[in-house]
Write a protein that holds these residues in place. Sequence first.
Motif, PDB file in Angstrom:
ATOM      1  N   GLU A 228       0.829  -1.201   0.000  1.00  0.00           N
ATOM      2  CA  GLU A 228       0.000   0.000   0.000  1.00  0.00           C
ATOM      3  C   GLU A 228       0.864   1.252   0.000  1.00  0.00           C
ATOM      4  N   GLU A 229       0.300   2.307  -0.592  1.00  0.00           N
ATOM      5  CA  GLU A 229       1.030   3.569  -0.612  1.00  0.00           C
ATOM      6  C   GLU A 229       1.128   4.144   0.800  1.00  0.00           C
ATOM      7  N   SER A 230       2.253   4.835   1.063  1.00  0.00           N
ATOM      8  CA  SER A 230       2.455   5.432   2.377  1.00  0.00           C
ATOM      9  C   SER A 230       1.444   6.549   2.612  1.00  0.00           C
ATOM     10  N   LEU A 231       0.872   6.548   3.788  1.00  0.00           N
ATOM     11  CA  LEU A 231      -0.090   7.579   4.147  1.00  0.00           C
ATOM     12  C   LEU A 231       0.517   8.484   5.214  1.00  0.00           C
ATOM     13  N   THR A 232       0.042   9.699   5.276  1.00  0.00           N
ATOM     14  CA  THR A 232       0.561  10.642   6.263  1.00  0.00           C
ATOM     15  C   THR A 232      -0.532  11.608   6.670  1.00  0.00           C
ATOM     16  N   SER A 233      -0.208  12.523   7.568  1.00  0.00           N
ATOM     17  CA  SER A 233      -1.132  13.542   8.056  1.00  0.00           C
ATOM     18  C   SER A 233      -0.536  14.918   7.828  1.00  0.00           C
ATOM     19  N   ILE A 234      -1.406  15.924   7.623  1.00  0.00           N
ATOM     20  CA  ILE A 234      -0.946  17.301   7.492  1.00  0.00           C
ATOM     21  C   ILE A 234      -1.849  18.205   8.321  1.00  0.00           C
ATOM     22  N   TYR A 235      -1.340  19.400   8.653  1.00  0.00           N
ATOM     23  CA  TYR A 235      -2.130  20.424   9.325  1.00  0.00           C
ATOM     24  C   TYR A 235      -2.461  21.517   8.314  1.00  0.00           C
ATOM     25  N   VAL A 236      -3.722  21.881   8.245  1.00  0.00           N
ATOM     26  CA  VAL A 236      -4.119  23.031   7.431  1.00  0.00           C
ATOM     27  C   VAL A 236      -4.438  24.176   8.383  1.00  0.00           C
ATOM     28  N   ILE A 237      -3.716  25.285   8.250  1.00  0.00           N
ATOM     29  CA  ILE A 237      -3.850  26.433   9.155  1.00  0.00           C
ATOM     30  C   ILE A 237      -4.355  27.614   8.343  1.00  0.00           C
ATOM     31  N   TYR A 238      -5.367  28.318   8.873  1.00  0.00           N
ATOM     32  CA  TYR A 238      -5.994  29.392   8.124  1.00  0.00           C
ATOM     33  C   TYR A 238      -5.526  30.749   8.627  1.00  0.00           C
ATOM     34  N   THR A 239      -5.156  31.619   7.714  1.00  0.00           N
ATOM     35  CA  THR A 239      -4.832  33.002   8.056  1.00  0.00           C
ATOM     36  C   THR A 239      -5.716  33.902   7.212  1.00  0.00           C
ATOM     37  N   GLY A 240      -6.067  35.047   7.734  1.00  0.00           N
ATOM     38  CA  GLY A 240      -6.985  35.909   7.005  1.00  0.00           C
ATOM     39  C   GLY A 240      -6.647  37.362   7.137  1.00  0.00           C
ATOM     40  N   LEU A 270      -3.717  10.849   4.132  1.00  0.00           N
ATOM     41  CA  LEU A 270      -3.440  11.368   2.797  1.00  0.00           C
ATOM     42  C   LEU A 270      -2.256  10.641   2.178  1.00  0.00           C
ATOM     43  N   LYS A 271      -2.322  10.437   0.875  1.00  0.00           N
ATOM     44  CA  LYS A 271      -1.204   9.824   0.180  1.00  0.00           C
ATOM     45  C   LYS A 271      -0.071  10.838   0.054  1.00  0.00           C
ATOM     46  N   GLN A 272       1.151  10.372   0.244  1.00  0.00           N
ATOM     47  CA  GLN A 272       2.303  11.247   0.093  1.00  0.00           C
ATOM     48  C   GLN A 272       2.571  11.521  -1.387  1.00  0.00           C
ATOM     49  N   GLY A 273       3.245  12.623  -1.655  1.00  0.00           N
ATOM     50  CA  GLY A 273       3.545  12.989  -3.037  1.00  0.00           C
ATOM     51  C   GLY A 273       2.631  14.107  -3.516  1.00  0.00           C
ATOM     52  N   THR A 274       2.631  14.341  -4.825  1.00  0.00           N
ATOM     53  CA  THR A 274       1.836  15.425  -5.410  1.00  0.00           C
ATOM     54  C   THR A 274       0.359  15.041  -5.465  1.00  0.00           C
ATOM     55  N   GLN A 275      -0.504  15.856  -4.860  1.00  0.00           N
ATOM     56  CA  GLN A 275      -1.936  15.593  -4.829  1.00  0.00           C
ATOM     57  C   GLN A 275      -2.693  16.861  -5.249  1.00  0.00           C
ATOM     58  N   PRO A 276      -3.731  16.723  -6.077  1.00  0.00           N
ATOM     59  CA  PRO A 276      -4.530  17.903  -6.439  1.00  0.00           C
ATOM     60  C   PRO A 276      -5.421  18.313  -5.268  1.00  0.00           C
ATOM     61  N   TYR A 277      -5.705  19.614  -5.141  1.00  0.00           N
ATOM     62  CA  TYR A 277      -6.606  20.083  -4.104  1.00  0.00           C
ATOM     63  C   TYR A 277      -7.535  21.148  -4.685  1.00  0.00           C
ATOM     64  N   GLY A 297      -5.322  23.696  -7.087  1.00  0.00           N
ATOM     65  CA  GLY A 297      -3.916  23.578  -7.449  1.00  0.00           C
ATOM     66  C   GLY A 297      -3.392  22.215  -7.058  1.00  0.00           C
ATOM     67  N   ASN A 298      -2.102  22.114  -6.873  1.00  0.00           N
ATOM     68  CA  ASN A 298      -1.469  20.863  -6.481  1.00  0.00           C
ATOM     69  C   ASN A 298      -0.615  21.092  -5.243  1.00  0.00           C
ATOM     70  N   LEU A 299      -0.578  20.099  -4.341  1.00  0.00           N
ATOM     71  CA  LEU A 299       0.240  20.160  -3.134  1.00  0.00           C
ATOM     72  C   LEU A 299       1.246  19.014  -3.144  1.00  0.00           C
ATOM     73  N   GLU A 300       2.433  19.267  -2.663  1.00  0.00           N
ATOM     74  CA  GLU A 300       3.413  18.216  -2.463  1.00  0.00           C
ATOM     75  C   GLU A 300       3.268  17.750  -1.015  1.00  0.00           C
ATOM     76  N   ILE A 301       2.513  16.685  -0.804  1.00  0.00           N
ATOM     77  CA  ILE A 301       2.201  16.216   0.532  1.00  0.00           C
ATOM     78  C   ILE A 301       3.435  15.559   1.143  1.00  0.00           C
ATOM     79  N   ILE A 302       3.871  16.076   2.286  1.00  0.00           N
ATOM     80  CA  ILE A 302       5.007  15.502   2.991  1.00  0.00           C
ATOM     81  C   ILE A 302       4.546  15.096   4.384  1.00  0.00           C
ATOM     82  N   PRO A 303       5.229  14.137   5.027  1.00  0.00           N
ATOM     83  CA  PRO A 303       4.781  13.673   6.347  1.00  0.00           C
ATOM     84  C   PRO A 303       4.700  14.803   7.357  1.00  0.00           C
ATOM     85  N   ASN A 304       3.519  14.902   8.022  1.00  0.00           N
ATOM     86  CA  ASN A 304       3.300  15.886   9.095  1.00  0.00           C
ATOM     87  C   ASN A 304       3.606  17.307   8.645  1.00  0.00           C
ATOM     88  N   GLY A 305       3.270  17.648   7.404  1.00  0.00           N
ATOM     89  CA  GLY A 305       3.535  18.987   6.900  1.00  0.00           C
ATOM     90  C   GLY A 305       2.517  19.998   7.399  1.00  0.00           C
TER      91      GLY A 305
END
Length: 326
Positions: A228-240, A270-277, A297-305
């Motif tokens: 299976e592909e490696s999975l990871t987690s990310i934090y999305v933080i909002y600024t305004g 989330l799958k690691q690597g380039t993912q569309p968002y 766009g596209n995100l480069e998903i990295i572990p715990n980014g």
Amino acid sequence: MEKNKIFLSHRHSDTQSDCHRIRETLEQEFGEDAVFLDIENLEPGIRFADAIDKALKESKVVLVAIGPDWFGDPDENGVTRLFQEKDWVRREVSAALAKPDTRVIPLLLKGASRPTADQLPDELKELADLQTFEISITRWKYDLGVLVEALAKLIPRKKKPAGPFPYNPTPIPRPKKSWWGRNYLWVLGIFVVLMIVMISSEEFQDGYQDGLNGSETVYDDEFLDEPEESLTSIYVIYTGDDYGCALDLKINIGGKIFTPVGNEYLISGLKQGTQPYSITGIIGCPNQGTCTANGSGNLEIIPNGNYYVSWNTTEVGNCAIKLSMH
């Protein structure tokens, strides 16, 4: 008194979230005790005026964070907060400019322009003549890195923890050989003889010929599946824009849809690597209306980014806001 601190002056309604991110980076480079950000550095029971005065006396650099709302809201007479004598931002900057051994750097954030002398109170007019430094949301990491290098010429970086002392063990007498050490050659000899006997057997030869001629052995698909592909987690933080706008967003990353709650949200699996968002939703701001938000766009998903979703709005109303994630 040694002057080796960085004082970060800002107006809460203008650049509070940006200054929190700047403070975190500066603390990593210069140490937690080297950065002063008003209320977060005050001990209980300390008078605000005394604490500000003490911090300014210990600061070698004062960063004046200027955003679109740095002048502040006007009062009932139409006088903005910066022109009111009791305004803390005015008092901080005025005190810093009055100290000849303190470097004052205007920090332009959120696309703000350099204030001109005729826009400033008399005791702050000198600020218009100082060299400014801009940090743009689109090149935040690079600009902040340049600022850190400039400050490092004035403020010592925090010392890295020293490594452990080299270990020079005392030689230990060689122990007596174990049974295996004394007899391993005999054991290996017996193993070789057994292998020769097994290879010479009829069953082994039949299996060897099957291998050469092809076998009809069926293997369980369970062992042939790709990992299976490696999975990871990310934090999305909002600024305004610090106008107190409310978010009602949906984020689609790699086909998974999330509805964030609050300014920081953990997204797992989330799958690691380039993912569309893509981002859709509504941003509602008091006294300014609501607006449809969208972005992709596209995100480069990295572990715990950590990923920041941000937007620029000085006018909301009936418009479309495009959010960016970086």
